[in-house]
Write a protein that holds these residues in place. Sequence first.
Motif, short mmCIF file in Angstrom:
data_model
loop_
_atom_site.label_atom_id
_atom_site.label_comp_id
_atom_site.label_asym_id
_atom_site.label_seq_id
_atom_site.Cartn_x
_atom_site.Cartn_y
_atom_site.Cartn_z
N LEU A 60 -34.27 -12.59 14.12
CA LEU A 60 -35.09 -12.44 15.33
C LEU A 60 -35.97 -13.67 15.42
N THR A 94 -31.87 -5.26 13.14
CA THR A 94 -32.68 -5.56 14.33
C THR A 94 -32.47 -4.55 15.45
N ASP A 95 -31.53 -3.62 15.26
CA ASP A 95 -31.17 -2.72 16.36
C ASP A 95 -30.70 -1.39 15.76
N PRO A 96 -31.16 -0.26 16.32
CA PRO A 96 -30.75 1.03 15.74
C PRO A 96 -29.23 1.22 15.75
N ARG A 97 -28.51 0.53 16.67
CA ARG A 97 -27.05 0.71 16.73
C ARG A 97 -26.32 0.04 15.58
N GLN A 98 -27.08 -0.76 14.75
CA GLN A 98 -26.43 -1.46 13.64
C GLN A 98 -26.39 -0.64 12.35
N ASN A 115 -40.45 -5.90 14.52
CA ASN A 115 -39.92 -4.56 14.82
C ASN A 115 -40.74 -3.43 14.19
N ASN A 118 -40.99 -0.76 16.53
CA ASN A 118 -39.75 -0.30 17.20
C ASN A 118 -39.44 1.11 16.71
N SER A 120 -37.68 3.55 17.90
CA SER A 120 -36.29 4.06 17.89
C SER A 120 -35.59 3.60 16.62
N LEU A 121 -35.86 2.35 16.21
CA LEU A 121 -35.25 1.85 14.97
C LEU A 121 -35.79 2.63 13.77
#
Length: 274
Positions: A60, A94-98, A115, A118, A120-121
């Motif tokens: 990031l 860096t992203d909850p989808r990872q 983050n 963040n 959601s993460l």
Amino acid sequence: MSLNFEKTKPVRVGSIEIGGPAFVMIAGPCSIESLEQFSQTAEAVKKSGAVMLRGGMFKLRTNPQSFQGMGSDAFSIAREVKARTGMQFVSEITDPRQVGDFMDVVDMFQVGSRNMHNYSLLKELGQVQTPVLLKRGFSGLISEWLYSAEYIVKHGNPNVVLCERGIRTFETATRNTFDLNAIAYVKQHSHLPVIADPSHATGATSLVTPMSLAAAAAGADGLIIEVHPDPSVALSDGFQALTPDMFQSLMARLERILTALDRPLAQAAQKPTC
Ligand code: PEP
Ligand code: MN
């Protein structure tokens, strides 16, 4: 001198215990750049006493023109170097989808400074049991940092380790201001282990060793240090990286501080011989 070890509840990362009596060294490059760069760094830091490896894959960066990391191309490199060295590996998500993709590669998730808020993460990382290294936001209050940790714990993952990495203040001589108070404070007010990151806290190679020693004396349970075989060509954060030789000297000086504190250095588990 007695530090407040009893209060800290250790977190296990494979065979390594963070927050117990032993002091944990994590080291590696800011970013994984190639198999050669990562394996060379890993072998060197392991020889000097590091038991865990760091290495960014998804970066990031403040400037969108800067190197953004190798992304998923770094997964096979990380797997290979882990297999070669037997070291545990921490890298920033860096992203909850990872989460799913990272689970097969990392032994510990890193939540970066940018983050910390963040949620959601944080909630997604609460759904797994893999340990999380939660960096303090550079403008985060200690209370907000602890609430962020609570998000992960409340959603089901108790394996959280805090990481003080410097905060933004009016001072501009250094990249950030290393908040040593925070280290001593969270040791007294939280059961979570705390790791210090003098690389990002100072942003200057020459300041990393003195502030590493100070962090150990303040009660940190370990350090995370950026090391690069040739900082002058590093694709990120070369200005704060130690060379493998500098890392070795840091370890020699640190061991003297740890002896005075009555803290052993964490050792890698011996591979069973057959
Ligand atoms: C890093 O560890 O390389 C990093 C980007 O750290 P931070 O999130 O503390 O800036
Ligand atoms: Mn970095």
